[in-house]
Design a protein around this motif. Structure first.
Motif, short mmCIF file in Angstrom:
data_model
loop_
_atom_site.label_atom_id
_atom_site.label_comp_id
_atom_site.label_asym_id
_atom_site.label_seq_id
_atom_site.Cartn_x
_atom_site.Cartn_y
_atom_site.Cartn_z
N MET A 190 0.99 -0.99 0.18
CA MET A 190 0.01 -0.05 -0.18
C MET A 190 0.90 1.18 -0.02
O MET A 190 0.20 2.10 0.17
CB MET A 190 -0.80 -0.12 0.97
CG MET A 190 -1.66 -1.04 1.14
SD MET A 190 -2.48 -1.21 2.83
CE MET A 190 -3.64 -0.01 2.60
N GLY A 191 2.24 1.14 -0.29
CA GLY A 191 3.02 2.41 0.06
C GLY A 191 2.77 3.16 0.78
O GLY A 191 2.70 2.65 1.99
N VAL A 192 2.56 4.39 0.68
CA VAL A 192 2.71 5.63 2.49
C VAL A 192 1.16 5.33 2.88
O VAL A 192 0.95 5.00 3.70
CB VAL A 192 2.57 6.63 1.42
CG1 VAL A 192 1.94 7.83 2.18
CG2 VAL A 192 4.34 7.55 0.85
N GLU A 193 -0.32 4.75 2.12
CA GLU A 193 -1.08 4.55 2.67
C GLU A 193 -1.42 3.67 4.32
O GLU A 193 -1.99 3.40 5.21
CB GLU A 193 -2.15 4.19 1.42
CG GLU A 193 -3.62 3.84 2.39
CD GLU A 193 -4.43 4.24 1.58
OE1 GLU A 193 -5.55 3.55 2.05
OE2 GLU A 193 -4.78 3.45 0.16
N GLY A 194 -0.31 2.54 3.63
CA GLY A 194 0.18 1.68 4.72
C GLY A 194 0.82 2.17 5.58
O GLY A 194 0.56 1.89 6.80
N SER A 195 1.77 2.71 5.58
CA SER A 195 1.93 3.77 6.41
C SER A 195 1.35 4.39 8.18
O SER A 195 1.59 3.82 9.01
CB SER A 195 3.67 4.90 6.52
OG SER A 195 4.01 5.42 7.11
N GLY A 196 0.35 4.72 6.74
CA GLY A 196 -0.72 5.33 7.67
C GLY A 196 -1.88 4.60 8.46
O GLY A 196 -2.08 4.51 9.62
N TYR A 197 -1.92 3.44 8.26
CA TYR A 197 -2.53 2.65 8.61
C TYR A 197 -1.90 1.61 9.89
O TYR A 197 -2.45 1.60 10.89
CB TYR A 197 -2.98 1.43 7.83
CG TYR A 197 -4.26 1.53 7.38
CD1 TYR A 197 -5.45 1.51 7.59
CD2 TYR A 197 -4.22 1.46 5.72
CE1 TYR A 197 -6.56 1.62 6.85
CE2 TYR A 197 -5.53 1.29 4.67
CZ TYR A 197 -6.92 1.72 5.93
OH TYR A 197 -7.72 2.21 5.05
N ALA A 198 -0.58 1.52 9.42
CA ALA A 198 0.12 0.74 10.75
C ALA A 198 0.52 1.34 12.12
O ALA A 198 0.47 1.07 13.01
CB ALA A 198 2.00 0.80 9.72
N THR A 199 0.65 3.42 12.06
CA THR A 199 1.00 3.71 13.06
C THR A 199 -0.47 3.36 13.60
O THR A 199 -0.47 3.89 14.93
CB THR A 199 1.57 5.47 12.22
OG1 THR A 199 2.63 5.13 11.50
CG2 THR A 199 2.04 6.22 13.87
N ALA A 200 -1.47 3.88 13.13
CA ALA A 200 -2.90 4.85 13.86
C ALA A 200 -3.33 2.79 14.51
O ALA A 200 -3.30 3.05 15.54
CB ALA A 200 -4.18 4.06 12.80
N ILE A 201 -3.08 1.90 13.50
CA ILE A 201 -2.69 0.03 14.49
C ILE A 201 -2.05 0.13 15.99
O ILE A 201 -2.57 -0.09 16.88
CB ILE A 201 -2.22 -0.55 13.97
CG1 ILE A 201 -3.28 -1.23 12.77
CG2 ILE A 201 -2.42 -2.29 14.19
CD1 ILE A 201 -2.98 -2.10 11.52
N ALA A 202 -0.15 0.76 15.49
CA ALA A 202 0.47 0.84 16.93
C ALA A 202 0.34 1.94 17.94
O ALA A 202 -0.13 1.34 19.51
CB ALA A 202 1.65 1.52 16.37
#
Length: 451
Positions: A190-202
């Motif tokens: 997902m690129g940049v979008e995946g990084s946003g999801y990852a930080t929300a989960i964390a």
């Protein structure tokens, strides 16, 4: 000899209190840094998008973060005075404020494309930045709940649960980034979008782990619910403490945010290089910011128990620790800008800008550390209105106008914008240092919220 030994004891005690808080701040900041590092393989535009997204997120959140910092003096002084009910009511009001702030922040994070386009940001960055921040939006409630728990534990003293929660969250963030950015472990790439999801989960993991670990310490504070926690008169008194802190933080953070916008006007390479240099400075800033939080807590507890001499000694020790560390980091920034920048990217145009800015980050390290720690000392005493005015003068009366002139009306360009930041930080540090001296020369009484 006894004077020297007393100084060593003060510094040692402050170091022991501040070190865990520093680790917490570094851990929280590290999630944004990891996001930037891991998308670095996607190119300079991806770096700029995530870094700008982090600054967008932080600038929207910063007033609310500062507002919750009212818990520092209120809780720490109640702890020092042995007022358990005062602690409980303050914490419960903190959760009420956090719920309101979360709703406002989530609404403010939605119109990303429109806002960034209106502010003249590069077209190849805007869409990814907006998507990243909307994915971060999913963790906003957890973020502010975490901040209430964290500020409470810092003010009370035991912060080990916060450290554990932050360490776990960073592990989750790194793994989720690896999966969601690049498509590992069967996840979509997902690129940049995946990084946003990852930080929300964390962020959710961080809040839930902290809530579980802190429950034995805070059970009697969180329940039963006190009806007085929703009474307007004491809530308004707490807001009178917290709003100036939020305003102060906003003035400072928005100064850096506006500088990022100016960099965007100069181009993607300028913005990416600026964000790399600023992410380095932001990471080292977590140390004096942690010392600032520790200073607010120990100075507040000393005032709560009526021990003003101890408050003065704690303030001096905190300033010495914060400025001392930032002197060391300044030397590293000035001596090795190329090596530091290479940790982020090999993109030539981005590297050129970052290498020019990192030494300037070194120069403002000392001033940044001094203004951060003095802010914490003043917050611990309950003095929040005057520091807000001093920040307004320093950043918006001096730093931003000077930076704009040097950046757009001289050949200095990116370096000129950062020279304005240096001037703003220097002014804030000197003005607040004078305020600390005046404040600690007078008698200080405990804050009274419910009476």
């Amino acid at each position: 000899m006894s004077v020297s030994r007393g100084w060593r004891d003060d510094l040692k005690d402050m170091g022991q209190v501040a070190a865990p808080v520093v680790l917490i701040n570094v851990g929280v900041q590290a999630m944004g840094v990891v996001d930037t590092l891991m998308v670095g393989k996607l190119g300079g535009a991806a770096i700029a998008a995530v870094a700008l997204g982090n600054f967008y997120f932080f600038n929207v959140c910063v007033f609310g973060i500062g507002l919750l910092f009212a818990l520092d003096p209120v809780v720490s002084q109640a702890v020092g005075a042995g007022d358990h009910e005062g602690v409980a009511r303050a914490v419960q009001r903190g959760f009420v404020l956090a719920a309101f702030i979360s709703g406002v922040v989530m609404l403010a994070l939605v119109p990303g494309e429109w806002l960034l386009t209106a502010l003249g940001q590069p077209a190849d960055v805007v869409v990814d930045t907006a998507v990243y921040t909307r994915r971060r939006l999913l963790g906003v409630v957890a973020f502010f709940a975490f901040n209430v728990l964290r500020q409470t534990l810092q003010a009370m003293g035991p912060v080990r649960p916060v450290i554990i929660a932050v360490v776990v969250a960073n592990g989750v963030n790194a793994f989720a980034n690896w999966c969601l950015i690049f498509g590992n472990c069967g996840a979509p790439a997902m690129g940049v979008e995946g990084s946003g999801y990852a930080t929300a989960i964390a962020t959710w993991v961080m809040a839930l782990v902290l809530g579980r670990l802190a429950w034995p310490l805070l059970r009697d504070v969180v329940r039963p619910w006190r009806a007085a926690s929703l009474t307007w008169a004491p809530m308004s008194r707490m807001l009178r403490i917290g709003v100036p802190i939020g305003v102060q933080w906003f003035f400072e953070a928005f100064a850096f945010g506006v500088t990022a916008l100016f960099m965007g006007w100069m181009g993607t390479a300028s913005l990416a290089g600026h964000e790399i240099a600023l992410s380095m400075a932001a990471l080292t800033f977590m140390v004096p910011l942690g010392i600032s939080g520790a200073a607010a807590a120990v100075v507040g507890r000393a005032i709560g128990r009526g021990d003003l001499p101890a408050a003065r000694r704690d303030a001096l020790a905190a300033i010495a620790c914060g400025v001392g560390f930032m002197c060391v980091s300044a030397v590293v920034f000035i001596a090795a800008p190329e090596w530091l920048t290479a940790r982020y990217t090999t993109d030539a145009s981005t590297v050129a800008v970052a290498v020019a800015l990192v030494p300037l980050a070194g120069w403002f390290q000392v001033f940044d550390g001094l203004q951060a720690v003095t802010s914490g000392v003043l917050r611990g005493t309950g003095d929040t209105r005057v520091p807000a005015m001093l920040h307004l003068i320093a950043f918006w009366g001096i730093g931003i106008p000077l930076g704009y002139f040097l950046g757009f009306h001289t050949a200095l360009r990116e370096r000129g914008l950062w020279m304005g930041l240096v001037a703003g930080l220097a002014a804030a540090a000197l003005l607040q240092s004078g305020r600390v001296v005046r404040r600690l020369r007078t008698d200080i009484v405990r804050l009274r919220i419910d009476h």
